[in-house]
Write a protein that holds these residues in place. Structure first.
Motif, short mmCIF file in Angstrom:
data_model
loop_
_atom_site.label_atom_id
_atom_site.label_comp_id
_atom_site.label_asym_id
_atom_site.label_seq_id
_atom_site.Cartn_x
_atom_site.Cartn_y
_atom_site.Cartn_z
N THR A 1 16.44 -12.06 8.22
CA THR A 1 17.14 -10.87 8.14
C THR A 1 18.76 -11.06 7.86
N LEU B 1 17.90 -0.09 5.22
CA LEU B 1 16.67 0.03 5.75
C LEU B 1 15.72 -1.28 5.78
N VAL C 1 16.77 -3.38 8.78
CA VAL C 1 16.01 -2.67 9.93
C VAL C 1 14.48 -3.21 9.94
N ARG C 2 14.01 -3.15 8.72
CA ARG C 2 12.54 -3.67 8.69
C ARG C 2 12.41 -5.16 9.14
N ILE D 1 12.01 -5.60 12.95
CA ILE D 1 10.94 -5.26 13.68
C ILE D 1 10.05 -6.32 14.30
N LEU E 1 4.10 -0.16 13.62
CA LEU E 1 5.55 -0.20 13.39
C LEU E 1 6.02 -0.44 11.84
N GLN E 2 5.38 -1.41 11.25
CA GLN E 2 5.55 -1.46 9.72
C GLN E 2 5.17 -0.36 9.11
N TRP F 1 7.48 2.20 9.12
CA TRP F 1 8.74 2.02 8.22
C TRP F 1 8.35 2.66 7.10
N TYR G 1 8.48 6.23 6.63
CA TYR G 1 9.78 6.67 6.60
C TYR G 1 10.38 6.46 5.27
N TYR G 2 10.06 5.35 4.64
CA TYR G 2 10.89 4.81 3.48
C TYR G 2 10.45 5.91 2.19
#
Length: 202
Positions: A129, A152, A155-156, A159, A188-189, A192, A195-196
């Motif tokens: 990251t 974003l 943030v991913r 996770i 959770l992925q 994401w 949301y994206y």
């Protein structure tokens, strides 16, 4: 005198990374030894390697996923400098160390072994990251990657480390449940991605 170690392209970084990933995937399987027992005792001896098999499969999945993530990120990282080279080396350091806690986890399966294993994976995700975040902030990513997308993606990348931090806390209460906490990464992925897709700019 050339001193920057920077410039266009990341071919050498990707080549070194791919080579190390291949070595790590090979080293993971070397933890297995054929049991030195009689034929009648063989099924039980193999069953005793259940934790070893679990740690191997989990680590193989982790390394495989991070190879894919690394590949995808570097499709959009087009330039580099000395700092990015070192950040990528730190990421590779964390990946190259993974066979050790994998074997420790497979042989012992204790709370301490899980903490060591989970900490290694936390470092893997954190360093990668950092590679992306630094590249994005330094303008080394492709022009089509806007600031919102770059943030974003950062943030991913956090996770999986966050989930493994949670697993360490769970291991203090119940080590058996801690083994299943990484399953949370999948939904959770998915959230994401949802949301994206729902919020990305036209």
């Amino acid at each position: 005198m050339i001193d920057s170690l920077g410039g266009e392209g990341t071919d050498r970084m990707e080549g070194l990374s791919d080579g190390l990933f291949a070595i790590v995937l090979t080293l993971l399987v070397l933890q297995f030894e054929v049991p030195d027992v009689s034929a009648g005792e063989l099924p039980g001896a193999i069953a005793d390697q259940e934790t070893l098999l679990f740690s191997y499969l989990l680590s193989y999945l982790v390394v495989g996923v991070y190879w894919i993530v690394h590949h995808n990120l570097f499709r959009n990282i087009v330039d580099h400098d000395r700092i990015l080279l070192w950040l990528n080396l730190l990421f590779l350091l964390s990946i190259s160390f993974l066979p050790y806690p994998t074997e420790i986890m497979g042989l012992y399966g204790t709370q301490f072994a899980w903490v060591l294993y989970a900490t290694n994976i936390i470092l893997v995700g954190t360093f990668l990251t950092l590679v992306w975040s630094y590249a994005a902030r330094s303008g080394f990513v492709a022009d089509e990657i806007d600031d919102w997308t770059a943030r974003l993606v950062t943030v991913r990348g956090l996770i999986a480390p966050a989930v493994f931090v949670l697993s360490i806390g769970v291991s203090l209460v119940n080590i058996s449940i801690a083994f299943f906490v990484p399953i949370l990464i999948a939904p959770l992925q998915w959230l994401w991605v949802w949301y994206y897709r729902a919020n990305r700019s036209d």
